[in-house]
Design a protein around this motif. Structure first.
Motif, PDB file in Angstrom:
ATOM      1  N   VAL A 149       0.840  -1.208   0.000  1.00 11.91           N
ATOM      2  CA  VAL A 149       0.000   0.000   0.000  1.00 11.91           C
ATOM      3  C   VAL A 149       0.870   1.251   0.000  1.00 11.91           C
ATOM      4  CG1 VAL A 149      -1.736   1.315   1.295  1.00 11.91           C
ATOM      5  CG2 VAL A 149      -1.898  -1.178   1.184  1.00 11.91           C
ATOM      6  N   PHE A 150       1.872   1.260   0.880  1.00 10.44           N
ATOM      7  CA  PHE A 150       2.718   2.431   1.099  1.00 10.44           C
ATOM      8  C   PHE A 150       4.156   1.937   1.195  1.00 10.44           C
ATOM      9  CE2 PHE A 150       4.435   5.758   4.082  1.00 10.44           C
ATOM     10  CZ  PHE A 150       4.154   6.870   3.302  1.00 10.44           C
ATOM     11  N   ARG A 151       5.082   2.620   0.530  1.00  7.87           N
ATOM     12  CA  ARG A 151       6.439   2.091   0.515  1.00  7.87           C
ATOM     13  C   ARG A 151       7.475   3.193   0.663  1.00  7.87           C
ATOM     14  NH1 ARG A 151       5.888   0.524  -5.788  1.00  7.87           N
ATOM     15  NH2 ARG A 151       6.440   2.532  -6.681  1.00  7.87           N
ATOM     16  N   GLU A 152       8.598   2.786   1.218  1.00  6.55           N
ATOM     17  CA  GLU A 152       9.758   3.661   1.314  1.00  6.55           C
ATOM     18  C   GLU A 152      10.649   3.365   0.131  1.00  6.55           C
ATOM     19  OE1 GLU A 152      13.616   4.361   4.251  1.00  6.55           O
ATOM     20  OE2 GLU A 152      11.743   3.568   5.093  1.00  6.55           O
ATOM     21  N   GLU A 153      10.959   4.403  -0.635  1.00  5.41           N
ATOM     22  CA  GLU A 153      11.760   4.215  -1.838  1.00  5.41           C
ATOM     23  C   GLU A 153      13.226   4.042  -1.485  1.00  5.41           C
ATOM     24  OE1 GLU A 153      10.760   4.150  -5.177  1.00  5.41           O
ATOM     25  OE2 GLU A 153       8.768   3.994  -4.308  1.00  5.41           O
ATOM     26  N   SER A 154      13.898   3.163  -2.209  1.00  6.94           N
ATOM     27  CA  SER A 154      15.331   3.041  -2.034  1.00  6.94           C
ATOM     28  C   SER A 154      15.983   4.310  -2.566  1.00  6.94           C
ATOM     29  CB  SER A 154      15.859   1.825  -2.796  1.00  6.94           C
ATOM     30  OG  SER A 154      15.546   1.932  -4.171  1.00  6.94           O
ATOM     31  N   SER A 155      16.993   4.798  -1.863  1.00  7.94           N
ATOM     32  CA  SER A 155      17.634   6.062  -2.244  1.00  7.94           C
ATOM     33  C   SER A 155      19.123   5.973  -2.007  1.00  7.94           C
ATOM     34  CB  SER A 155      17.047   7.221  -1.422  1.00  7.94           C
ATOM     35  OG  SER A 155      17.724   8.422  -1.681  1.00  7.94           O
ATOM     36  N   LEU A 156      19.855   6.790  -2.743  1.00  9.19           N
ATOM     37  CA  LEU A 156      21.307   6.829  -2.572  1.00  9.19           C
ATOM     38  C   LEU A 156      21.698   7.664  -1.353  1.00  9.19           C
ATOM     39  CD1 LEU A 156      22.381   7.421  -6.270  1.00  9.19           C
ATOM     40  CD2 LEU A 156      22.358   5.262  -5.026  1.00  9.19           C
ATOM     41  N   TYR A 157      20.713   8.302  -0.721  1.00  7.23           N
ATOM     42  CA  TYR A 157      21.001   9.232   0.354  1.00  7.23           C
ATOM     43  C   TYR A 157      20.330   8.805   1.651  1.00  7.23           C
ATOM     44  CZ  TYR A 157      22.059  11.696  -3.849  1.00  7.23           C
ATOM     45  OH  TYR A 157      22.557  12.009  -5.079  1.00  7.23           O
ATOM     46  N   GLN A 158      20.632   9.544   2.702  1.00  8.26           N
ATOM     47  CA  GLN A 158      19.983   9.292   3.977  1.00  8.26           C
ATOM     48  C   GLN A 158      18.552   9.836   3.964  1.00  8.26           C
ATOM     49  OE1 GLN A 158      22.515  11.107   6.889  1.00  8.26           O
ATOM     50  NE2 GLN A 158      24.032   9.450   6.848  1.00  8.26           N
ATOM     51  N   ASP A 159      18.272  10.776   3.092  1.00  6.76           N
ATOM     52  CA  ASP A 159      16.925  11.338   3.002  1.00  6.76           C
ATOM     53  C   ASP A 159      15.952  10.248   2.580  1.00  6.76           C
ATOM     54  OD1 ASP A 159      19.065  13.344   2.082  1.00  6.76           O
ATOM     55  OD2 ASP A 159      17.443  14.628   2.793  1.00  6.76           O
ATOM     56  N   LYS A 160      14.893  10.101   3.350  1.00  7.90           N
ATOM     57  CA  LYS A 160      13.906   9.062   3.051  1.00  7.90           C
ATOM     58  C   LYS A 160      12.823   9.623   2.136  1.00  7.90           C
ATOM     59  CE  LYS A 160      14.566   6.513   7.372  1.00  7.90           C
ATOM     60  NZ  LYS A 160      14.991   5.249   6.758  1.00  7.90           N
TER      61      LYS A 160
END
Length: 737
Positions: free
Chosen positions: A338-349
């Motif tokens: 339903v809701f997801r945290e995107e993978s990122s190159l940074y610490q910023d979520k």
């Protein structure tokens, strides 16, 4: 500015069959078409949310890395606007920006970009929160000079910075206009699944042939589901719900509306959470206080960000909605589908809902629940008023859902880009007791009665009687479907079956219903004949959206007043009309002049035009000649038979026939009357009966004998072109009568 919600765009695209468009492979992405003087540098790929744009860029990158595509490219740098947004306010050179994302690029010796063919992929322009000012941004040409990320991107896209590079930009259609058209060399579109691909998708998911057949049969009978299944991700949502229901021992009716599908989906995801994370059993109460609180938080985030047009969320967005990073991470961890945290190159979520439609559903759920609990309409940002009106009834202290629904309908109709269309469908669907029972434990039941729902239905029908765009009308019919009301459509369908439709006086709402039905019918969009409905100017105006979508159109009972509307249809980018028959209409010269404005449009796709017996004279020939001379004209077959063109008119036409831009292949002019665009005879003709002396014949012979003429077929029946002209014409034309 795009005027349609993405789902309506899919519905429109599903009706369109444009032969000028062609499918291309990834290998062909930067291949210039024949005749193009310069190479393609920048490609923009459009497509609605969840249609597969990002997946396509990933496949491209893998294919390139495995030497399966674009082998001439030395380096490919895939970037997303989600990641670029985080760098707002920071300075980089182009070399430094690449090294920031792809550490080690400097050590690899690729600092001097000019020595290599480089491809930059910029994915998700619709998610860009950077200010891209193409008008006043300073020019930058040095790849080693530091500046803001915004200035880098603008200069890279304009081609001033590293002009040798290739760019591939992906975006949802509504955001495409952020890039000036002159900066884009080719536009492609990801259309999603075709009907055969939908079936293939469901068959690949299951080896149970009976189950697959039931799912496919069900989807075909539910138009709104069938349309949404063009989106691969929606196919996944639908399959998840239907497969779960079909394996259950309970004999339940399969969901037919979007609200039912999404209600089942949310309940199913909560069951998964309960078993997987709460260590509960599938028979336990569905909604724990913790799960309900999470869904309420997600609903608040979904609605407030939908109002702002935001589909991805950074920490600042979460804070505005009263959610912290930890709570968001927990939600994404347990409600992963339903809701997801995107993978990122940074610490910023970075967070997002798995699809825009899920954000719209949870937003509607939040507005519905808030209205029940606090009697506040979030659409009006104020408490419910006590004052009543003729359309709004208040029952004691109970919240009046007619007030909320009518406000939502009005808001959606006023939206310039239709961003509340799907939200509205969900909000109305949630008022049905059947859907409230599905969400029992999450949603407080309201006791909405049939009278409340019927008042909402009547309000929507009132709105359908107003002057709405085709897109807004279509969405309102889908809203009626969510409310389980198909009475208006059934009235028209009964009249069509009985054959009495052409004799009926239809109300504005009934005309809207007829348009909706015809746009859903492939038969009528292949060949649309106005005589089958009502041969009148009123019917022509009301059914213009159908004419625009049809491949062939035959109209009667028209006058010059209809030509202005028809011209706007032909010049519309979404028009599909290729064959038009306007024969035996009192168009007159003034009408044809209006029509010609549309024929000269670069968007006009008209190939065959019949204007026989339209009371035309030499004046029309001047206007038609300008069309033939137009570089954008696509007319190849023209019938002007039975019109009083006279030799002077033929001479004017010949000026157009001599033009190197003229694409006319066949011409008929029998008896001097003008034809239009729908019914094609077995062979196309042009000037039969319009040339009465050898003067006109000699003009034709002279001009058609020139190397620039494209005419291959000429009908001069009932004319007297003269022997000398016939000899010259015989040498030039393949067919002569």
């Amino acid at each position: 500015v795009n005027q349609e919600h993405e789902v309506i765009q899919i519905e429109t695209a599903s009706r369109r069959s444009d032969t000028a468009e062609r499918a291309i492979t990834l290998e062909e992405l930067f291949k210039a078409p024949p005749g193009r003087p310069r190479p393609i540098r920048t490609v923009m790929t459009k497509g609605v949310a969840g249609i597969g744009k990002t997946l396509l860029t990933h496949k491209f990158t893998v294919d390139w890395a495995e030497d399966k595509a674009q082998q001439e490219v030395h380096y490919t740098f895939p970037l997303t606007f989600r990641e670029l947004n985080v760098l707002r306010g920071r300075s980089f050179s182009l070399v430094g920006l690449v090294d920031h994302f792809f550490s080690g690029s400097k050590e690899a010796g690729i600092c001097s970009f000019q020595d290599f063919l480089i491809l930059f992929i910029l994915d998700g322009l619709d998610e860009c929160r950077l200010s891209l000012d193409f008008l006043s941004t300073q020019t930058l040409t040095d790849v080693s000079e530091s500046t803001s990320v915004e200035v880098l991107l603008v200069n890279l896209i304009r081609g001033e910075l590293l002009p040798s590079a290739r760019l591939w930009i992906t975006t949802e259609p509504a955001a495409a206009n952020q890039i000036p058209p002159e900066c884009v060399d080719m536009v492609t579109e990801v259309r999603g699944f075709t009907d055969p691909q939908k079936e293939e998708y469901f068959r690949r998911r299951s080896t149970d042939e009976e189950q697959v057949s039931r799912i496919m049969s069900h989807i075909r009978t539910c138009r709104s589901l069938h349309i949404m299944c063009h989106i691969p991700l929606f196919c996944w949502i639908t399959a998840t719900v239907l497969e779960d229901m079909l394996k259950s021992r309970e004999k339940r009716e399969l969901p037919k509306t979007l609200t039912q599908i999404y209600s089942h989906y949310v309940v199913l995801q909560n069951k998964v959470k309960m078993v997987k994370f709460d260590r509960g059993a599938a028979t336990d109460p569905h909604w724990s206080p913790q799960s309900r609180e999470m869904m309420e938080s997600l609903g608040k985030l979904a609605f407030e960000q939908l109002q702002k047009g935001k589909l991805i969320f950074y920490e600042s967005d979460l804070t505005e909605c009263g959610m912290d990073l930890r709570a968001a991470s927990v939600c994404s961890g347990v409600f992963t589908q339903v809701f997801r945290e995107e993978s990122s190159l940074y610490q910023d979520k970075v967070f997002t809902f798995t699809h825009l439609s899920l954000q719209e559903f949870l937003a509607a759920l939040h507005v519905h629940q808030t209205f029940i609990s606090s009697k506040v309409s979030l659409l009006e940002h104020k408490p419910q008023k006590k004052k009543t009106s003729k359309n709004l009834l208040h029952c004691g202290v109970e919240p009046d859902f007619n007030l909320l629904h009518q406000s939502a309908v009005d808001e959606a109709l006023q939206s310039p880009n239709g961003h509340l269309d799907l939200f509205l469908r969900f909000l109305l669907g949630l008022s049905l007791p059947t859907n409230q029972r599905l969400l029992q434990g999450l949603l407080t039941q309201t006791g909405s009665d049939s009278q409340t729902i019927q008042r909402t239905v009547e309000y929507i029908k009132e709105k359908l009687g107003e002057s709405l765009s085709t897109e807004r009308s279509i969405n309102l019919f889908h809203c009626l479907n969510e409310l389980n009301d198909r009475s208006l459509l059934e009235e028209i369908q009964q009249s069509m079956r009985s054959g009495c439709l052409s004799r009926q006086r239809l109300s504005p709402a009934q005309w809207s219903a007829l348009v909706f039905i015809l746009l859903s019918s492939q038969e009528h969009l292949d060949v649309f004949d106005l005589k089958s409905f009502s041969p009148s100017e009123e019917a022509f105006v009301k059914l213009l959206p159908v004419i625009k979508a049809a491949k062939k159109a035959d109209s009667c009972g028209l006058s010059e007043r209809s030509c202005a509307d028809l011209s706007s249809v032909l010049s519309s980018q979404s028009s599909s009309v290729k064959h038009l028959d306007l024969s035996n209409n009192d168009l007159q010269d003034s009408g044809v002049e209006l029509l010609c404005e549309g024929l000269k449009s670069p968007h006009c796709k008209l190939d065959y035009l019949r204007l026989s017996s339209c009371d035309l004279s030499e004046r029309s020939c001047a206007a038609l000649s300008s069309v033939l001379r137009s570089q954008s004209s696509s007319v190849k077959h023209l019938d002007l038979s039975n019109n009083n063109l006279q030799d002077s008119g033929v001479k004017l036409l010949c000026e157009g026939l001599k033009s190197p831009h003229c694409k006319l292949d066949s011409l008929r002019s029998v008896g001097s009357h003008v034809p239009s665009i729908l019914s094609c005879s077995s062979s196309p003709h042009f000037l039969s009966g319009c040339v009465n002396t050898d003067v006109g014949g000699a003009s034709l012979a002279s001009d058609l004998s020139s190397n620039s003429s494209s005419v291959r077929e000429l009908d001069l029946s009932y004319n007297h072109p003269g022997d000398s002209a016939v000899k010259l014409l015989s040498q030039r034309l393949h067919t002569l009568r």
